[in-house]
Scaffold this active site. Structure first.
Site, PDB file in Angstrom:
ATOM      1  CG  HIS A  32      84.038  56.569  68.352  1.00 46.26           C
ATOM      2  ND1 HIS A  32      84.449  55.542  68.760  1.00 46.26           N
ATOM      3  CD2 HIS A  32      84.119  57.695  69.393  1.00 46.26           C
ATOM      4  CE1 HIS A  32      85.025  55.647  69.922  1.00 46.26           C
ATOM      5  NE2 HIS A  32      84.527  56.895  70.690  1.00 46.26           N
ATOM      6  CB  ALA A  76      88.377  80.564  78.376  1.00 42.32           C
TER       7      ALA A  76
END
Length: 186
Positions: free
Chosen positions: A114, A160
Site C-alpha cells: 500500500h 521455514a
C-alpha cells in the site's frame, strides 16, 4: 478387505471430483496441465492462473489476483510443482514459478504494497508493485513469505518462517527475519 475396497472407492471418487473441478476451472479460463491434482482451490480470477503438468496442490490454496478484471495470466506455475496446504498467492502484477519447486504449507507471496502518503488514507492508496520470480529446483520451507520484486534463483532453499525481502542467489540457503544467507548447498 472392506477397508481396501473403501480406500479404492474413495480414491476413484476423488479423481472424478478432481476431473469435474478441473473442467470447471478450465471453462473459466484457467490453464491446468496433465496429471495435476488438487483439492478445491480459491481463485478470484481463474483466467489469470496457469498450472503446469504433474503438479500436486494440497487443500486451501488461495490464488488471488488483487485487482479488477484484466486479460492475461499473472500467476504462472511450472511443471512438477508441490504446493502445501494454506498457501496464498496475493498477486497484482505477476508471479512466475519455475519447474520442480517445492512450496511447503503456509507460504505467502505478495507482489505489492500500500502507499504510505500521510495526506491520504492508506486503504485507498496504490503502492509499489513488482514481479516475483521463483526459479527451478527451489525449496521453500513452511510459512515462508516472499515479498514484491524478489527473485529466488535456481536451486536455492529458504528455511521455514523466513521473510524474503532480498534476491536469493543460486544454491544458497537463506533463513530468518529478514532472510539472510545461512549456508550453501553442497
Amino acid at each position: 478387505m472392506i477397508y481396501k475396497v473403501l480406500y479404492i472407492l474413495k480414491k476413484q471418487v476423488n479423481l472424478f471430483v478432481n476431473a469435474i473441478y478441473k473442467f470447471s476451472l478450465r471453462s473459466s479460463g484457467a490453464k491446468i496441465g496433465k496429471n495435476t491434482f488438487f483439492s478445491r482451490l480459491s481463485i478470484t480470477w481463474p483466467h489469470k492462473v496457469t498450472i503446469g503438468n504433474n503438479c500436486v496442490l494440497e487443500q486451501n490454496i488461495y490464488f488471488k489476483h488483487d485487482g479488477p478484471y484484466s486479460p492475461g495470466k499473472s500467476i504462472l506455475i511450472g511443471n512438477n510443482i508441490f504446493i502445501g496446504t494454506n498457501c496464498e498467492f496475493n498477486i497484482k502484477k505477476k508471479i512466475t514459478i519455475g519447474d520442480n519447486v517445492l512450496i511447503a504449507s503456509g507460504c505467502k507471496f505478495i507482489d505489492h504494497d500500500h502507499g504510505i502518503d500521510k495526506s491520504k488514507l492508506i486503504r485507498i492508496q496504490d503502492g509499489p508493485e513488482a514481479e516475483i520470480t521463483i526459479e527451478e529446483d527451489v525449496w521453500l520451507g513452511t510459512n515462508v513469505i516472499v515479498l514484491k520484486g524478489i527473485t529466488i534463483e535456481k536451486g536455492a532453499i529458504i528455511a521455514a518462517g523466513a521473510i524474503v525481502n532480498k534476491n536469493v542467489p543460486s544454491y544458497e540457503i537463506w533463513g530468518g527475519v529478514p532472510a539472510k544467507k545461512i549456508g550453501e548447498r553442497k
